[in-house]
Enzyme design. Structure first.
Site, PDB file in Angstrom:
ATOM      1  N   CYS A   6       4.658   7.797   5.954  1.00 42.75           N
ATOM      2  CA  CYS A   6       4.616   9.200   5.618  1.00 42.75           C
ATOM      3  C   CYS A   6       5.878   9.571   4.886  1.00 42.75           C
ATOM      4  CB  CYS A   6       4.528  10.030   6.882  1.00 42.75           C
ATOM      5  SG  CYS A   6       3.289   9.438   8.009  1.00 42.75           S
ATOM      6  N   ARG A  31       4.283   7.986  -0.727  1.00 50.95           N
ATOM      7  CA  ARG A  31       4.372   7.382   0.606  1.00 50.95           C
ATOM      8  C   ARG A  31       3.133   7.648   1.455  1.00 50.95           C
ATOM      9  NH1 ARG A  31       9.452   5.744   2.098  1.00 50.95           N
ATOM     10  NH2 ARG A  31       8.730   5.715   4.237  1.00 50.95           N
ATOM     11  N   TRP A  78      -0.036   9.347   5.514  1.00 53.35           N
ATOM     12  CA  TRP A  78      -1.020   8.308   5.221  1.00 53.35           C
ATOM     13  C   TRP A  78      -1.348   7.669   6.555  1.00 53.35           C
ATOM     14  CZ3 TRP A  78      -1.532   2.937   5.657  1.00 53.35           C
ATOM     15  CH2 TRP A  78      -2.516   2.358   4.854  1.00 53.35           C
ATOM     16  N   ASN A 104       7.371  10.163  11.218  1.00 52.89           N
ATOM     17  CA  ASN A 104       6.870   8.977  10.535  1.00 52.89           C
ATOM     18  C   ASN A 104       7.086   7.822  11.513  1.00 52.89           C
ATOM     19  OD1 ASN A 104       6.318   6.864   8.818  1.00 52.89           O
ATOM     20  ND2 ASN A 104       8.222   7.067   7.642  1.00 52.89           N
ATOM     21  N   GLY A 105       6.074   7.010  11.757  1.00 50.53           N
ATOM     22  CA  GLY A 105       6.245   5.880  12.671  1.00 50.53           C
ATOM     23  C   GLY A 105       5.154   5.841  13.724  1.00 50.53           C
ATOM     24  N   GLU A 487      -0.827 -12.110  -9.570  1.00 52.85           N
ATOM     25  CA  GLU A 487      -0.322 -10.745  -9.710  1.00 52.85           C
ATOM     26  C   GLU A 487      -1.254  -9.900 -10.589  1.00 52.85           C
ATOM     27  OE1 GLU A 487       1.556  -8.819  -8.351  1.00 52.85           O
ATOM     28  OE2 GLU A 487       2.044  -7.262  -9.786  1.00 52.85           O
ATOM     29  N   LYS A 491      -3.213  -6.440  -9.493  1.00 49.09           N
ATOM     30  CA  LYS A 491      -3.125  -5.160 -10.210  1.00 49.09           C
ATOM     31  C   LYS A 491      -4.527  -4.610 -10.459  1.00 49.09           C
ATOM     32  CE  LYS A 491       0.031  -4.309  -9.642  1.00 49.09           C
ATOM     33  NZ  LYS A 491       1.115  -4.933  -8.990  1.00 49.09           N
ATOM     34  N   GLU A 494      -6.333  -3.473  -7.113  1.00 47.03           N
ATOM     35  CA  GLU A 494      -5.817  -2.334  -6.347  1.00 47.03           C
ATOM     36  C   GLU A 494      -6.037  -0.998  -7.025  1.00 47.03           C
ATOM     37  OE1 GLU A 494      -1.556  -2.276  -5.480  1.00 47.03           O
ATOM     38  OE2 GLU A 494      -1.209  -3.458  -7.270  1.00 47.03           O
ATOM     39  N   HIS A 510     -14.056 -26.542  -8.353  1.00 41.65           N
ATOM     40  CA  HIS A 510     -14.267 -27.143  -7.037  1.00 41.65           C
ATOM     41  C   HIS A 510     -14.978 -26.197  -6.080  1.00 41.65           C
ATOM     42  CE1 HIS A 510     -12.149 -30.773  -8.090  1.00 41.65           C
ATOM     43  NE2 HIS A 510     -11.169 -30.044  -8.578  1.00 41.65           N
ATOM     44  N   LYS A 605       2.580   3.463  -0.869  1.00 46.54           N
ATOM     45  CA  LYS A 605       3.590   2.706  -1.612  1.00 46.54           C
ATOM     46  C   LYS A 605       4.420   1.798  -0.722  1.00 46.54           C
ATOM     47  CE  LYS A 605       6.050   1.778  -5.288  1.00 46.54           C
ATOM     48  NZ  LYS A 605       5.416   0.862  -6.236  1.00 46.54           N
TER      49      LYS A 605
END
Ligand code: F6R
Length: 610
Positions: A6, A31, A78, A104-105, A487, A491, A494, A510, A605
């Site tokens: 948060c 966040r 979040w 937050n936590g 990577e 991208k 997401e 394979h 984030k």
């Protein structure tokens, strides 16, 4: 249940709190963005609480002109457990509406606290935070404690494995913020006639450039006239302020529609900044000798990171091995944390973390420190938790990265590892390192990146043509091209929600080749002399199964029908260029689908839970 990632902001003093809180929350929205709220008090007995589910925009539209105050707290959330609705949004408050708390936590023992002390209380939310605020109220009202003592008492009752950043307000001392943290980021902003607190300096930069750290398990009393920090035993702690010279506009979108595009565009500047910060005029790395000497003593380098940072570590490992000859292995932090491999005799740990707050990576750092091994954190955020806790820190100097999808932090991590590997290799007198002109090469990289970001129109039409429809896509390559494929696929998935995989191109046949259908996009990355021909053969295999093949190839390896041709740079540094078109393809695919590029679903984030 717990509210883990948060953004928190609080202010007290001469400023109009509402606009400061909203502005701060907007900067912290990266966040978390599933609900938000503020509480403000005008110091004359009038106070206001406004909370909304959804984005900060929803909260803003619920604000009316009479809502004003000179002290207040705000929160953007979040949630990983519990519904992100208005009731669960913060601030949470006590039943008598005297105390207001943002958090937050995760309070691990909240059920137990509830049963032990608050069995008679009816809770309206599902949050652990409400338990904390009701408990503070209980100690003040029923046990006649003052607010500070009640707050401290509750902090003592919270189990050590809990994480929190708290800012509490009491209607009866409305100019005071009661603050504490454990394992969650929070710092003080020091102003003229006002003081602030927030989970990230960017939320305060518009108001002040002077900050003060808060250590875990301290109680901080923030008033307009000053800030007093004490440890849990009541000893006053002296704390210097430090200045962050970043311009508040560095965290603004400016004319860009999304932060991600701005951050992709900033990459050439970040490369030049790293050259300026870490290389002297003759191109030799300027790195703390003690760091180089500790690394030189190591028999193995362990690189640890999560997500994009892990992917940057894959490239770093190649650079360290080639330029220094020291064996290097890369680990996903959440894996290492629970299954420590058999260690070499003299390990040296490198933590890669854009935010410096990732809980999975911190868990490894804490364990490694306990075993007495030296550590380096490479991060973008000065004074962040992993930076403070490691033996050494190197900063990425990339400027704030706000978009959830990491771009410039990845390229900065790769470039800084190249500089470090060069510095270490030179100290070890390795010929390859001596010959590797990292300064000149990063100059070429900056120019090459500029050329790629200037070809946005082409990338936008490639994305529209090949990536708008399919559900699946593949990036393939070998060696470091494979690392970039991982990577690139991350991208794409997401932010555009295309199911994308990064694959070692030789491995596709394979098994996974069974997924190739008519028009499945397969994007080959071709930058290495030794493997270019092999990857091209692997692309042929998928062409004959109907795939739509695209290529990102270095100029000297390019063929006439390659989709994107990259300027040539040293083979060790090609990831710095090949990833840029992939970032932009992801961006335009997401944009084309009308998605919120900067704030993809289900993500936040900085991931401060394990
Ligand atoms: C993806 C992304 C994440 C982060 C990961 C680690 O675009 O940003 O995969 O890389 O959550 O975060 P940091 O680097 O802050 O430790």
């Amino acid at each position: 249940m717990g509210i883990e990632m948060c953004g928190i902001v609080g202010i007290t003093g001469t400023k109009q709190a509402v606009s400061v809180l909203i502005n701060g929350l907007e900067r912290l929205e990266y966040r978390g963005y599933d609900s938000a709220g503020i509480y403000v008090n005008d110091q004359t007995g009038q106070d206001y609480l406004v909370k909304r589910a959804g984005r900060i925009a929803n909260l803003k539209s619920a604000l009316t002109p009479e809502i004003q105050g000179s002290a207040g707290i705000g929160h953007t959330r979040w949630a990983t457990h519990g519904v992100p609705n208005e009731i669960n949004a913060h601030p949470q408050y006590s039943a008598d509406e005297r105390f207001y708390l943002v958090h937050n936590g995760v309070i691990e023992n909240f059920e137990q606290l509830k049963q032990e002390y608050l069995a008679d209380v009816k809770f309206q939310s599902q949050t652990d935070t409400e338990v904390v605020v009701q408990l503070i109220d209980r100690f003040v009202v029923d046990y006649e404690m003052d607010t500070k003592s009640a707050f401290l008492k509750v902090l003592h009752l919270i189990s050590d494995d809990s994480s929190y950043a708290f800012v509490l307000m009491d209607r009866q001392t409305p100019d005071t913020l009661y603050v504490s943290k454990n394992k969650s980021p929070l710092l003080v902003g020091v102003g003229d006639g006002f003081n602030m607190v927030a989970s990230d300096a960017v939320a305060m930069l518009k108001e002040t450039h002077n900050f003060m750290e808060i250590e875990d398990r301290e109680v901080v009393i923030v008033k307009p006239s000053g800030v007093v920090i004490r440890d849990f035993d009541g000893n006053e702690m002296k704390r210097d302020t430090f200045r962050v010279d970043m311009d508040a506009s560095a965290a603004d979108k400016g004319t860009y529609p999304f932060y991600m595009l701005k951050e992709v565009d900033e990459q050439p500047v970040v490369m030049r900044k790293l050259v300026q910060e870490y290389l002297d005029t003759d191109g030799s790395p300027v790195i703390e000798p003690e760091l180089l000497s500790r690394m030189q003593q190591a028999d193995k380098l362990y690189v640890v990171g999560a997500g994009t940072s892990y992917h940057a570590g894959l490239i770093g490992a190649r650079l360290f091995e080639r330029l220094t000859g020291i064996p290097t292995q890369v680990f996903i932090s959440s894996e290492f944390a629970y299954e420590q491999p058999i260690m070499s005799k003299k390990p040296f740990f490198i933590f890669l973390t854009q935010s410096g707050e990732t809980a999975d990576s911190r868990e490894v750092l804490v364990n490694v420190k306990k075993q007495g091994w030296p550590t380096l954190t490479i991060t973008n955020v000065p004074k962040s938790t992993l930076s403070r806790e490691a033996t050494f820190t190197l900063l990425l100097h990339a400027g704030p990265e706000i978009a959830v999808a990491s771009t410039k932090a990845y390229t900065a991590q790769v470039a800084l590892q190249a500089i470090l590997a060069k510095g270490l290799g030179m100290a070890m007198r390795k010929q390859l390192a001596i010959d590797f002109d990292v300064k000149q090469q990063l100059g070429l990289v900056a120019v090459g990146m500029q050329a790629i970001v200037d070809s946005k129109d082409q990338l936008e039409s490639v994305a529209a043509r090949y990536l708008a429809q399919p559900r699946n896509a593949f990036y393939i390559g070998r060696g470091i091209d494979w690392s970039v494929a991982l990577e690139s696929a991350l991208k794409l998935k997401e932010i555009s929600y295309v199911q994308a995989e990064g694959f070692a191109s030789g491995e596709l046949k394979h098994g996974t080749i069974a997924l190739i259908e008519d028009k499945t996009p397969v994007i080959g990355i071709i930058t290495q002399d030794r493997t270019a021909g092999l990857t091209r053969s692997n692309l042929q295999e998928v062409v004959s199964r109907g795939a739509s093949v695209l290529t990102i190839a270095s100029k000297h390896l390019a063929q006439p029908d390659d989709t994107i041709v990259l300027p040539d740079v040293d083979e060790l540094l090609t990831p710095l260029l090949s990833v840029v078109p992939a970032q932009l393809l992801a961006y335009y695919t997401s944009l084309g689908k009308g998605l919120d590029v900067d704030k993809p679903r289900n993500l936040a984030k900085s991931v401060t839970v394990q």
